[in-house]
Design an enzyme around this catalytic site. Sequence first.
Site, PDB file in Angstrom:
ATOM      1  N   GLY A  57     -17.068 -12.039  -6.338  1.00  0.00           N
ATOM      2  CA  GLY A  57     -16.778 -10.473  -6.162  1.00  0.00           C
ATOM      3  C   GLY A  57     -16.530 -10.135  -4.323  1.00  0.00           C
ATOM      4  CD  GLN A 110     -18.251 -10.082   1.309  1.00  0.00           C
ATOM      5  OE1 GLN A 110     -17.939 -10.272   0.375  1.00  0.00           O
ATOM      6  NE2 GLN A 110     -18.419 -11.699   1.823  1.00  0.00           N
ATOM      7  CB  CYS A 139     -22.862 -14.263   0.656  1.00  0.00           C
ATOM      8  SG  CYS A 139     -21.793 -12.990   1.327  1.00  0.00           S
ATOM      9  CG  LEU A 140     -16.472 -15.432  -0.615  1.00  0.00           C
ATOM     10  CD1 LEU A 140     -15.593 -14.872  -1.664  1.00  0.00           C
ATOM     11  CD2 LEU A 140     -16.258 -17.208  -1.284  1.00  0.00           C
ATOM     12  CG  HIS A 192     -24.076 -10.779  -3.698  1.00  0.00           C
ATOM     13  ND1 HIS A 192     -25.357 -11.644  -3.198  1.00  0.00           N
ATOM     14  CD2 HIS A 192     -23.054  -9.689  -2.488  1.00  0.00           C
ATOM     15  CE1 HIS A 192     -24.345 -12.001  -2.243  1.00  0.00           C
ATOM     16  NE2 HIS A 192     -22.899 -10.797  -2.061  1.00  0.00           N
ATOM     17  CD  GLU A 193     -19.656  -8.347  -3.644  1.00  0.00           C
ATOM     18  OE1 GLU A 193     -19.523  -8.203  -2.204  1.00  0.00           O
ATOM     19  OE2 GLU A 193     -19.773  -9.579  -3.804  1.00  0.00           O
ATOM     20  CG  HIS A 203     -21.142  -8.119   1.738  1.00  0.00           C
ATOM     21  ND1 HIS A 203     -21.641  -8.173   2.287  1.00  0.00           N
ATOM     22  CD2 HIS A 203     -21.329  -8.570   0.066  1.00  0.00           C
ATOM     23  CE1 HIS A 203     -21.943  -9.484   1.825  1.00  0.00           C
ATOM     24  NE2 HIS A 203     -21.813  -9.483   0.646  1.00  0.00           N
TER      25      HIS A 203
HETATM   26 CO    CO Z   1     -21.626 -11.212  -0.539  1.00  0.00          CO
END
Ligand code: CO
Length: 153
Positions: free
Chosen positions: A46, A51, A90-91, A132-133, A136
């Site tokens: 995701g 991000q 998470c990236l 999670h997304e 953000h």
């Molecule tokens: Co993330």
Amino acid sequence: MALRQILHDGDPTLRKKSRPVTKFDDRLQMLIDDMLDTMYASDGVGLAAPQVGVLRRLFVIDLQDEKGPYVMINPRFIKQEGTQIYSEGCLSVPGLFGDVERPERLTIEAQDRNGETYTLDAEELLAVCICHEYDHLDGILFKDKVKGELHSQ
Ligand code: CO
């Protein structure tokens, strides 16, 4: 299509609240394609627009099953039920993982890349990823919600 740079924890942009998407134009289509490319290139499941430094309410998800990828624009939770705990990463927080409690099942309403509204029922990992997304978009990182300690691997 192009890869975009993923911001890391500590960058103030990740802590800002994103604004709704209002224009479903070529620029948005390019952003979505770039986000998908960037997510795949990073082996992520995701990626949310903030991000990559764009403070707009959209994210992409692909669990590498037959159903994805999902593009969720201006998402809104309709229903959330139950709880589950999953070890998230998470990236934007590379190399760290931790257990987060999320709803077990949810229903979300969102717009697709053409602006069409749809609703989606999600459970298990897809429900985790959506939450999670979504966080953000409000400047929240999973590490804010970790139960116990962040760990590597
Ligand atoms: Co993330």
